[in-house]
Design a protein around this motif. Structure first.
Motif, PDB file in Angstrom:
ATOM      1  N   VAL A   1      -4.413 -24.729  -5.484  1.00 32.15           N
ATOM      2  CA  VAL A   1      -4.256 -23.974  -4.243  1.00 32.15           C
ATOM      3  C   VAL A   1      -2.889 -23.310  -4.183  1.00 32.15           C
ATOM      4  CG1 VAL A   1      -4.191 -24.162  -1.737  1.00 32.15           C
ATOM      5  CG2 VAL A   1      -5.896 -25.451  -3.024  1.00 32.15           C
ATOM      6  N   ALA A   2      -1.835 -24.032  -4.567  1.00 34.57           N
ATOM      7  CA  ALA A   2      -0.494 -23.457  -4.540  1.00 34.57           C
ATOM      8  C   ALA A   2      -0.372 -22.304  -5.522  1.00 34.57           C
ATOM      9  CB  ALA A   2       0.533 -24.535  -4.868  1.00 34.57           C
ATOM     10  N   GLU A   3      -0.989 -22.427  -6.698  1.00 39.59           N
ATOM     11  CA  GLU A   3      -0.949 -21.339  -7.680  1.00 39.59           C
ATOM     12  C   GLU A   3      -1.679 -20.104  -7.165  1.00 39.59           C
ATOM     13  OE1 GLU A   3      -2.180 -20.529 -12.355  1.00 39.59           O
ATOM     14  OE2 GLU A   3      -2.444 -22.501 -11.447  1.00 39.59           O
ATOM     15  N   ALA A   4      -2.813 -20.306  -6.479  1.00 37.48           N
ATOM     16  CA  ALA A   4      -3.547 -19.172  -5.921  1.00 37.48           C
ATOM     17  C   ALA A   4      -2.739 -18.488  -4.822  1.00 37.48           C
ATOM     18  CB  ALA A   4      -4.891 -19.640  -5.373  1.00 37.48           C
ATOM     19  N   GLU A   5      -2.043 -19.262  -4.004  1.00 36.08           N
ATOM     20  CA  GLU A   5      -1.218 -18.661  -2.952  1.00 36.08           C
ATOM     21  C   GLU A   5      -0.066 -17.861  -3.547  1.00 36.08           C
ATOM     22  OE1 GLU A   5       0.005 -21.853  -0.499  1.00 36.08           O
ATOM     23  OE2 GLU A   5      -1.932 -22.064   0.537  1.00 36.08           O
ATOM     24  N   ARG A   6       0.542 -18.361  -4.615  1.00 36.77           N
ATOM     25  CA  ARG A   6       1.617 -17.607  -5.268  1.00 36.77           C
ATOM     26  C   ARG A   6       1.095 -16.317  -5.883  1.00 36.77           C
ATOM     27  NH1 ARG A   6       3.176 -22.901  -6.990  1.00 36.77           N
ATOM     28  NH2 ARG A   6       2.108 -22.538  -8.987  1.00 36.77           N
TER      29      ARG A   6
ATOM     30  N   GLU B   1     -19.814 -29.627  -4.706  1.00 35.21           N
ATOM     31  CA  GLU B   1     -18.852 -28.601  -5.104  1.00 35.21           C
ATOM     32  C   GLU B   1     -17.563 -29.245  -5.617  1.00 35.21           C
ATOM     33  OE1 GLU B   1     -20.219 -28.826  -2.213  1.00 35.21           O
ATOM     34  OE2 GLU B   1     -21.527 -27.087  -1.912  1.00 35.21           O
ATOM     35  N   PRO B   2     -16.954 -28.645  -6.634  1.00 36.46           N
ATOM     36  CA  PRO B   2     -15.690 -29.209  -7.134  1.00 36.46           C
ATOM     37  C   PRO B   2     -14.580 -29.073  -6.101  1.00 36.46           C
ATOM     38  CG  PRO B   2     -16.152 -27.101  -8.188  1.00 36.46           C
ATOM     39  CD  PRO B   2     -17.382 -27.467  -7.407  1.00 36.46           C
ATOM     40  N   VAL B   3     -13.673 -30.024  -6.120  1.00 42.28           N
ATOM     41  CA  VAL B   3     -12.563 -30.042  -5.175  1.00 42.28           C
ATOM     42  C   VAL B   3     -11.354 -29.404  -5.839  1.00 42.28           C
ATOM     43  CG1 VAL B   3     -11.088 -31.506  -3.746  1.00 42.28           C
ATOM     44  CG2 VAL B   3     -13.462 -32.140  -4.146  1.00 42.28           C
ATOM     45  N   ALA B   4     -10.740 -28.437  -5.128  1.00 43.52           N
ATOM     46  CA  ALA B   4      -9.539 -27.783  -5.646  1.00 43.52           C
ATOM     47  C   ALA B   4      -8.334 -28.664  -5.333  1.00 43.52           C
ATOM     48  CB  ALA B   4      -9.372 -26.403  -5.019  1.00 43.52           C
ATOM     49  N   ASN B   5      -7.564 -28.997  -6.373  1.00 45.12           N
ATOM     50  CA  ASN B   5      -6.386 -29.832  -6.144  1.00 45.12           C
ATOM     51  C   ASN B   5      -5.254 -29.000  -5.552  1.00 45.12           C
ATOM     52  OD1 ASN B   5      -5.428 -28.333  -8.314  1.00 45.12           O
ATOM     53  ND2 ASN B   5      -5.946 -29.918  -9.797  1.00 45.12           N
TER      54      ASN B   5
END
Length: 251
Positions: A126-131, A118-122
């Protein structure tokens, strides 16, 4: 003969053990997941992950180092191209071991060892998804100023429109609700859940039974229709729950 450092030796000797681990590694890189015993899976993990580390380097020396253990050139090509590219952003933990119970026959504990592709989320993703999640969340409701002399009844009356509030028991609106009574001496259930004035006998439509106050199941029964007397309940086709003696009104 040197003593192994990671548990009992696999096979008859160190050479046999290296051959077993090399064959397992080749099967793992070819099929991406294999089923084996828990002991072999744990011994295979560091060997396979070290080969993946060599493949991520990608130079000729690393390829020659891996080909000492893997005899199939097509598997080596698969390791250095697709597998190494999938592991590019991953800093470790290239394999996953999942226990699947014991094997029939010798009752050996079995496990599935597979490549984590599986690809690793940098961290930026992750920070963009939380925002984005915080932005899409509804804003908290603004507080409502309530005068100090306001009572709980006043607040409840403001929250529920007057035309939707349940009519008071015994009022003219209750009588208007029951103008189309289904049976003589019966009353429909009130919205408040209380007994209509003058109607104390509960009727259950599913069982076609009625319950008088003080009987065994009266408190645990939800009235689907109310009657003013046992006679009217029996005239409507309802029978006394538990027999006439159990539903006899005490004098």
């Amino acid at each position: 003969m040197p003593t192994p450092t990671k548990g009992p030796r696999l096979g008859a000797g160190p050479t046999h053990e290296r051959m077993i681990l090399s064959n397992l590694s080749q099967q793992l890189f070819e099929h991406k997941r294999i089923t084996t015993t828990v002991t072999k899976a744990k011994r295979l993990r560091p060997v396979a992950e070290r080969m993946i580390t060599f493949a991520k380097r990608g130079d000729l020396a690393s390829r020659r180092r891996v080909m000492r253990q893997l005899t199939d050139k097509s598997v080596v090509h698969e390791l250095f191209t697709s597998i190494a590219a999938a592991m590019e952003g991953r800093e470790g933990g290239y394999t996953r071991i999942t226990k699947i119970g014991n094997r029939k026959g010798d009752n050996a504990p079995m496990a599935v060892i597979e490549l984590v592709m599986e690809p690793v989320a940098n961290k930026e993703t992750v920070a963009e998804a939380e925002r984005a999640t915080a932005k899409a969340a509804p804003a908290p409701a603004a507080p409502v100023d309530t005068p100090a002399d306001t009572t709980a009844e006043d607040v409840k009356a403001k929250e529920i429109p007057a035309d939707e509030q349940a009519p008071a028991v015994g009022s003219d609106e209750v009588a208007a609700e029951n103008k189309d009574a289904e049976f003589a001496g019966s009353h429909a259930p009130l919205q408040s859940g209380e007994a209509p004035e003058g109607f104390a006998i509960k009727g259950n439509r599913n069982s076609m039974k009625y319950h008088v106050p003080g009987s065994r199941w009266y408190s645990g029964t939800t009235a689907e229709i109310w009657f003013d007397s046992p006679a009217n309940a029996e005239a409507a086709g309802f029978q006394p729950a538990g027999g006439a003696a159990a539903q006899k009104i005490s004098e």
